[in-house]
Design a protein around this motif. Sequence first.
Motif, PDB file in Angstrom:
ATOM      1  N   ASP A   1     -89.888  29.065 -34.710  1.00  0.00           N
ATOM      2  CA  ASP A   1     -91.159  29.787 -34.793  1.00  0.00           C
ATOM      3  C   ASP A   1     -91.372  30.417 -36.171  1.00  0.00           C
ATOM      4  O   ASP A   1     -92.492  30.491 -36.662  1.00  0.00           O
ATOM      5  CB  ASP A   1     -91.261  30.836 -33.692  1.00  0.00           C
ATOM      6  N   ARG A   2     -90.314  30.812 -36.832  1.00  0.00           N
ATOM      7  CA  ARG A   2     -90.414  31.406 -38.164  1.00  0.00           C
ATOM      8  C   ARG A   2     -90.840  30.362 -39.206  1.00  0.00           C
ATOM      9  O   ARG A   2     -91.450  30.692 -40.207  1.00  0.00           O
ATOM     10  CB  ARG A   2     -89.076  32.023 -38.576  1.00  0.00           C
ATOM     11  N   TYR A   3     -90.526  29.104 -38.962  1.00  0.00           N
ATOM     12  CA  TYR A   3     -90.813  28.029 -39.920  1.00  0.00           C
ATOM     13  C   TYR A   3     -91.971  27.133 -39.478  1.00  0.00           C
ATOM     14  O   TYR A   3     -92.156  26.047 -40.012  1.00  0.00           O
ATOM     15  CB  TYR A   3     -89.557  27.177 -40.128  1.00  0.00           C
ATOM     16  N   ARG A   4     -92.766  27.599 -38.522  1.00  0.00           N
ATOM     17  CA  ARG A   4     -93.830  26.790 -37.928  1.00  0.00           C
ATOM     18  C   ARG A   4     -94.766  26.185 -38.970  1.00  0.00           C
ATOM     19  O   ARG A   4     -95.024  24.979 -38.973  1.00  0.00           O
ATOM     20  CB  ARG A   4     -94.624  27.641 -36.945  1.00  0.00           C
ATOM     21  N   THR A   5     -95.293  26.993 -39.854  1.00  0.00           N
ATOM     22  CA  THR A   5     -96.245  26.503 -40.859  1.00  0.00           C
ATOM     23  C   THR A   5     -95.571  25.531 -41.815  1.00  0.00           C
ATOM     24  O   THR A   5     -96.124  24.471 -42.130  1.00  0.00           O
ATOM     25  CB  THR A   5     -96.857  27.679 -41.641  1.00  0.00           C
ATOM     26  N   LYS A   6     -94.367  25.885 -42.275  1.00  0.00           N
ATOM     27  CA  LYS A   6     -93.653  24.992 -43.193  1.00  0.00           C
ATOM     28  C   LYS A   6     -93.326  23.657 -42.532  1.00  0.00           C
ATOM     29  O   LYS A   6     -93.391  22.605 -43.180  1.00  0.00           O
ATOM     30  CB  LYS A   6     -92.379  25.658 -43.702  1.00  0.00           C
TER      31      LYS A   6
END
Length: 182
Positions: free
Chosen positions: A82-87
């Motif tokens: 979830d912390r890296y969703r955009t990446k």
Amino acid sequence: SLLALYVAMPRLLPWPDAAAMRQHVAEANLVYPTGSLGDVWRFSVREIPLMGLLLANVFPRTIALFLLGVVVWRTGVLRNLDRYRTKLAVGAVAGIAAGAGLTALNGIWGLGDVVLALGYASAVMALIQVPATARLLNIFAPIGRMAFTSYVTQSLVLGYVFFGYGFGLFGRLGPAHALVVG
């Protein structure tokens, strides 16, 4: 540096010429779909030198991707999707577009499919965070937990499907039909 070695491997190791490869494929197309288990095994043993060259050529890529997986794990990406969703979403679009472009243009030897695979992996990690697609993708989780069992089972079942001691469909299915069978 391992990916650079992978790109250079075709120039470092001898590779059979096109005529030798065509002859090998023609023989495989005769033996695999019609041969007995013994015929298939004998042909497979004769293939070892050729397959050894292939394996030697892809070995640097395999190690590079293995090490990339270690880096991804150690950075915590897989534990904190979830912390890296955009990446991950950006990586999916960029990797699939760049990989498809490199593959279509016959770009740097072999790197198109590496970039494409990284794009696909990013897409799966991004999609697993969407509830609707997570339910669909989660049906594959048990296969991932039983990778070796899955590999052996596929080898046995698809050997029977494609080789002459079974249905003998080797070389008789197009990519779409083979995907469905797989």
